[in-house]
Motif scaffolding. Structure first.
Motif, PDB file in Angstrom:
ATOM      1  N   TRP A   1       0.843  -1.199   0.000  1.00  0.00           N
ATOM      2  CA  TRP A   1       0.000   0.000   0.000  1.00  0.00           C
ATOM      3  C   TRP A   1       0.872   1.239   0.000  1.00  0.00           C
ATOM      4  O   TRP A   1       1.852   1.333   0.747  1.00  0.00           O
ATOM      5  N   SER A   2       0.519   2.227  -0.815  1.00  0.00           N
ATOM      6  CA  SER A   2       1.199   3.514  -0.824  1.00  0.00           C
ATOM      7  C   SER A   2       0.251   4.538  -1.431  1.00  0.00           C
ATOM      8  O   SER A   2      -0.766   4.166  -2.042  1.00  0.00           O
ATOM      9  N   PRO A   3       0.551   5.840  -1.305  1.00  0.00           N
ATOM     10  CA  PRO A   3      -0.301   6.836  -1.962  1.00  0.00           C
ATOM     11  C   PRO A   3      -0.394   6.639  -3.466  1.00  0.00           C
ATOM     12  O   PRO A   3      -1.425   6.946  -4.064  1.00  0.00           O
ATOM     13  N   ASP A   4       0.660   6.127  -4.079  1.00  0.00           N
ATOM     14  CA  ASP A   4       0.631   5.887  -5.531  1.00  0.00           C
ATOM     15  C   ASP A   4      -0.116   4.611  -5.907  1.00  0.00           C
ATOM     16  O   ASP A   4      -0.594   4.478  -7.035  1.00  0.00           O
ATOM     17  N   ASP A   5      -0.201   3.674  -4.984  1.00  0.00           N
ATOM     18  CA  ASP A   5      -0.866   2.392  -5.252  1.00  0.00           C
ATOM     19  C   ASP A   5      -1.534   1.918  -3.959  1.00  0.00           C
ATOM     20  O   ASP A   5      -1.015   1.056  -3.255  1.00  0.00           O
TER      21      ASP A   5
ATOM     22  N   LEU B   1      -4.251   8.179   1.059  1.00  0.00           N
ATOM     23  CA  LEU B   1      -3.850   9.385   1.774  1.00  0.00           C
ATOM     24  C   LEU B   1      -3.333   8.993   3.149  1.00  0.00           C
ATOM     25  O   LEU B   1      -4.067   8.406   3.953  1.00  0.00           O
ATOM     26  N   MET B   2      -2.071   9.272   3.413  1.00  0.00           N
ATOM     27  CA  MET B   2      -1.551   9.050   4.752  1.00  0.00           C
ATOM     28  C   MET B   2      -2.244   9.997   5.731  1.00  0.00           C
ATOM     29  O   MET B   2      -2.669  11.093   5.345  1.00  0.00           O
ATOM     30  N   VAL B   3      -2.335   9.581   6.985  1.00  0.00           N
ATOM     31  CA  VAL B   3      -3.073  10.364   7.987  1.00  0.00           C
ATOM     32  C   VAL B   3      -2.223  10.559   9.229  1.00  0.00           C
ATOM     33  O   VAL B   3      -1.639   9.606   9.747  1.00  0.00           O
TER      34      VAL B   3
ATOM     35  N   ARG C   1       1.912  -2.439   4.406  1.00  0.00           N
ATOM     36  CA  ARG C   1       2.871  -1.341   4.339  1.00  0.00           C
ATOM     37  C   ARG C   1       3.682  -1.320   5.616  1.00  0.00           C
ATOM     38  O   ARG C   1       3.239  -1.796   6.669  1.00  0.00           O
ATOM     39  N   SER C   2       4.891  -0.784   5.539  1.00  0.00           N
ATOM     40  CA  SER C   2       5.734  -0.666   6.720  1.00  0.00           C
ATOM     41  C   SER C   2       5.997   0.799   7.004  1.00  0.00           C
ATOM     42  O   SER C   2       6.025   1.636   6.095  1.00  0.00           O
TER      43      SER C   2
ATOM     44  N   PRO D   1      11.188   9.993   7.829  1.00  0.00           N
ATOM     45  CA  PRO D   1      10.149   8.977   7.988  1.00  0.00           C
ATOM     46  C   PRO D   1      10.177   8.028   6.799  1.00  0.00           C
ATOM     47  O   PRO D   1      10.475   8.438   5.670  1.00  0.00           O
ATOM     48  N   LEU D   2       9.863   6.776   7.054  1.00  0.00           N
ATOM     49  CA  LEU D   2       9.896   5.776   5.991  1.00  0.00           C
ATOM     50  C   LEU D   2       8.510   5.201   5.750  1.00  0.00           C
ATOM     51  O   LEU D   2       7.746   4.954   6.689  1.00  0.00           O
ATOM     52  N   LEU D   3       8.207   4.969   4.509  1.00  0.00           N
ATOM     53  CA  LEU D   3       7.042   4.200   4.092  1.00  0.00           C
ATOM     54  C   LEU D   3       7.558   3.109   3.177  1.00  0.00           C
ATOM     55  O   LEU D   3       8.163   3.400   2.138  1.00  0.00           O
TER      56      LEU D   3
END
Length: 907
Positions: free
Chosen positions: A275-279, A381-383, A302-303, A315-317
């Motif tokens: 999972w990511s904002p792009d996908d 969208l990250m929150v 996601r991590s 910060p890491l995603l």
């Protein structure tokens, strides 16, 4: 009457007529500011969607709709068995227009009847509340079922023992005093004003019934383990049961596990799609108990984490630095206050923020319904999740105990939300106490996310920083010259900025009373121009100051706060969408390394661990790296400063022009990187063109004409290197880090030179006014005609001594020739003469960076972003082209901000 207003009034009238046994309310108020969804709401369709996507059961009964209502002096005498005097539309707060009540009550009762479906026979019946502000007591058929305190968390009661055949009665008592600091309220106030808004009392999220088995599931706590290729699942529910869980993708089971309720189940998720904002890919989840209870949910793989990336704590995603570009989303509506009128409206806010180019939302001092998080998860969208604040600085009875209880519940109920990446217990010190202990408390509940102990800890009533959080968070609304930088353990973010305002007639909460966190702008163009300018500064800070996230205030107006991209009613986008999206995407590209600040000065910093104090510079025509900083000699800083130009051989790539050798560019020759004059040839253009690629925490510069080869530092020398090539500088060891550069704020901020400690006069260059010069008179800067026959006083007033910038030695300050110690500075945009009081503000106001102009020199303010010293109708301002003031008029702007530096009228 406005057509939409009339329609919305008919909705309220329909609500009042829906329960014929109740006495209708006579005073339904007009809708002050209807949204596009206001007239879609009726008693028969008030939020009909299943309210809890993270734990779904197929059978349920929605209790939203018309309930009886009455205010009360207290909750001691529930009105059992009879109709109430008014009607309310649940689940809209009683102060809202959609509720039909539109006033506040400290204490209130709700009443309705229902019939349990016959297909539910033999099962337990649970009564569920999404959220109620603040204390809730429930009676079913006159039997007290239970109570709850807390305005932002979901809760349930097993009402089976109180049920009877046929019609059943529910009475809900609610106490919502709001003021008094006893419990978290966020920005709710009984008497709203300024940045505090209308209260949202009573039931404000969906109420529903559902049948469950005796042994049943209550919550699914999901924690993805990306390195392990598995989902860590804790099934909460009836103890002693064995749960079977399945992970599905596209309807196909990809992993299964069985284990005890309350234990950790490891479900394999092979070859996980992250999972990511792009996908924003989500897996489905299905969980069963032996007794027949079945629920479904979802999660994203996601991590999260933090690590040194390019010499900066980030910060890491999913193991990579992703800049978090967000908005300050407060979750208010003109028709429903805390409650969106429809699910479509709830989703709209997030969809529009994503469309504007944002990848994150800071949910500000409010906790949204579960469906809001579902939409954030689906949209990618990250929150950042704030904890709603206490309205207090000093302790009040039980206030802190209530805060911590609700904080714990907020985190526990939302641990499984994929999109949440950060917890924010406090904001600007509002109600802050024991911050270090609160960070430890949050970490004990959830140690998988970053903790921002106090957003805006540089501001307001903040306590001293305890230092044990993960985030250094500044609020700086006009961004200006700097934010705090990250340290060895904490990332740095800009937790709030912007607040740019524009009133739009016909779309105001209280016409004429709208305010912003700065100037109000008159039109779409000027407002957009300012947004672009301050967001450019965000981009400069990504690598220049180690910034990892930014939060713009705000996506939509809130009551009289007109800072939004959209008006409060969500009908008017106040900025130009394409331009907002373009600058947002540019910031994200800069953070990723695929773009730099084109047309601007920059310096290229080494990112290799142990060498991050070194910069790329030219010396004797060759390029090397040297340790450079504030105390370095001027020449070294100038040699390490370059103009990022459009690529000479390819406009989509870059060429780097020497700041102090105009027309000279970085280029490669015989594997060395050099500084040479552009001879105009195609081969030179190819050698001097480099394409920005994603590096290891910055920008990798790939040769345009030798693809696969990158600019690399090696033993203080800079080469064009190819990993694994035949030369020593081609060694694969450290290649990724050595070829990654942080395109940062320039070490020398002026792009043009002025003669230090020499007297000069500054002549207007605008055609028709070239006999006028910059001067001071009566403490203000202006222009006047000066010539050989002018009075001595006028000549002296038009002469300034060029000094090193009071706030930045690579810029300049202009000292009055005839008033030593007095400098030109700006205040309220007007340029004036003032005595140096040695404050930080004065030093910045009196510092200007010299830049090339249209045939002369521009004097750019160091702290009023995007402005230059401009003459306008004889007066002198710091002005921006296309801004909100008359002196920002774009007509002849380039000439008006260009000054010819000439010999002093009074040497």
């Amino acid at each position: 009457m406005h057509r939409r207003t009339a329609r919305a009034l008919s909705v309220v009238a329909g609500l009042l007529a829906a329960a014929t046994t109740l006495v209708p309310v006579a005073q339904a108020a007009p809708v002050p500011l209807p949204t596009p969804w206001t007239d879609q709401v009726s008693p028969s369709n008030a939020l009909p969607e299943y309210p809890r996507p993270q734990l779904v059961r197929s059978e349920w009964l929605n209790l939203n709709g018309t309930w009886g209502f009455t205010g009360a002096p207290n909750l001691n005498s529930p009105p059992i068995g009879g109709p109430l005097s008014e009607n309310v539309l649940v689940p809209y707060p009683i102060e809202s227009m959609l509720s039909g009540i539109k006033r506040h009550e400290d204490n209130m009762f709700y009443r309705r009847t229902f019939t349990v479906p016959s297909t539910w026979d033999g099962r337990r019946v649970k009564l569920n509340f999404g959220a109620v502000t603040w204390e809730t007591r429930v009676w079913v058929n006159g039997t007290s079922i239970g109570s709850h305190t807390g305005g932002f968390d979901a809760f349930s009661f097993d009402i089976t023992p109180a049920l009877k055949a046929g019609e059943n009665e529910i009475v809900v008592g609610v106490a919502s005093p709001v003021d008094g600091s006893r419990y978290p309220v966020g920005k709710q106030r009984k008497s709203p004003s300024g940045i505090f808004y209308t209260a949202a009392s009573g039931i404000w999220q969906t109420v529903w019934l559902e049948p469950v088995r005796t042994e049943h599931i209550t919550r699914l706590d999901t924690t993805p383990d990306v390195p392990g290729g598995a989902l860590d699942l804790v099934v909460q529910g009836t103890p002693g049961q064995q749960a079977t869980a399945e992970v599905l993708s596209g309807g196909q089971v990809v992993g299964t596990a069985t284990g005890a309720v309350g234990s950790h189940l490891r479900i394999p998720v092979p070859n996980a799609r992250l999972w990511s904002p792009d996908d924003p890919f989500l897996y489905d989840l299905r969980v069963r108990l032996p007794g027949g209870d079945v629920v479904t949910g979802y999660f994203g793989m996601r991590s999260l984490g933090k690590a040194m990336v390019g010499g900066v704590m980030r910060p890491l995603l999913n193991g990579k630095f992703v800049f978090q570009l967000g908005t300050l989303d407060q979750g208010y509506w003109p028709d429903g206050i805390y409650t969106a009128p429809t699910d479509e409206a709830l989703r709209f806010d997030l969809e529009r923020q994503k469309a504007l180019g944002f990848n994150m939302v800071r949910k500000h001092i409010k906790v949204e319904p579960a469906r809001w998080f579902y939409h954030a998860d689906k949209l990618g969208l990250m929150v950042w999740q704030d904890m709603p604040s206490l309205d207090s600085i000093d302790e009040v009875p039980n206030g802190r105990a209530n805060f911590e209880s609700e904080l714990r519940r907020m985190i526990e109920q939302h641990k499984g939300i994929t999109s949440i990446v950060q917890w924010v217990p406090f904001n600007e010190g509002w109600g802050e106490y024991d911050a270090g202990r609160i960070v430890d408390l949050v970490r004990s509940i959830d140690d998988t996310r970053l903790i921002n102990h106090n957003s805006g800890s540089n501001c307001c009533v903040s306590d001293p920083d305890p230092g044990n959080g993960d985030v250094i968070d500044d609020h700086a609304y006009q961004v200006s010259t700097g934010t705090r930088q990250p340290d060895a353990r904490r990332i740095a973010v800009l937790g709030e900025y912007g607040g740019l305002g524009r009133r739009v007639t016909g779309h105001e909460w209280e016409p004429g009373k709208g305010f912003a966190y700065g100037a109000l702008y008159p039109d779409e163009t000027s407002l957009t121009n300012r947004y672009v300018e301050i967001t450019k500064q965000v981009g400069r800070f990504v690598h220049g100051r180690g910034l990892s996230a930014s939060v713009y205030t705000e996506p939509y107006d809130v009551e009289n706060e007109v800072n939004g991209f959209y008006t409060y009613d969500r009908r008017v986008l106040k900025m130009t969408e394409a331009r907002v999206r373009e600058i947002n995407q540019k910031v994200l590209a800069i953070a990723k390394g695929t773009e730099v600040g084109r047309g601007e000065l920059l310096s290229l910093r080494v990112t290799t661990a142990g060498y991050t104090d070194r910069y790329l510079r030219h010396q004797d025509d060759f390029v090397r790296t040297d340790v450079l900083g504030e105390g370095s000699a001027d020449l070294g800083k100038k040699d390490a400063t370059f103009w990022a130009r459009q690529g000479l051989a390819d406009a989509s790539c870059l060429s780097f022009e020497s700041r102090n050798y105009p027309g000279h560019f970085l280029r490669h020759a015989s594997s060395r990187i050099r500084k040479d004059a552009n001879d105009g040839s195609a081969s030179f253009a190819g050698d001097a063109t480099f394409c920005a690629r994603e590096g290891a925490g910055g920008t990798a510069l790939e040769s345009f004409n030798q693809r696969g080869a990158f600019i690399r530092h090696y033993a203080a020398t800079v080469y064009l290197a190819r990993s694994g090539g035949p030369n020593p500088w081609d060694t694969p060891s450290g290649f990724a880090a050595d070829t990654t550069w942080a395109a940062s704020v320039p070490l020398w901020r002026s792009g043009a030179d002025l003669p230090l400690d020499q007297a000069r006069s500054f002549k207007v260059t605008t055609p028709g006014f070239t006999d006028r010069f910059l001067r001071h008179r009566d403490g203000l800067a202006r222009t006047d005609v000066v010539n050989a026959g002018s009075a001595a006083l006028l000549k002296a007033d038009a002469t300034f001594v060029v000094r090193r910038g009071l706030a930045d030695p690579s810029c300049y300050s202009l000292e009055a020739r005839n008033y030593p110690g007095n400098f030109l500075r700006h205040a309220d945009f007007r340029v004036r003469l003032g005595g140096n009081d040695n404050t930080d503000l004065f030093r910045k106001d009196a510092t200007f960076c010299a830049q090339p102009g249209a045939g002369g020199v521009r004097l750019a303010s160091v702290n009023e972003l995007g402005t230059n010293m401009r003459h306008y109708a004889e007066e002198v301002y710091v002005a921006t082209s296309g801004g909100g003031h008359p002196f920002d008029n774009p007509v002849s702007y380039d000439q008006d901000v260009t000054w010819a530096v000439s010999g002093a009228w009074a040497p």
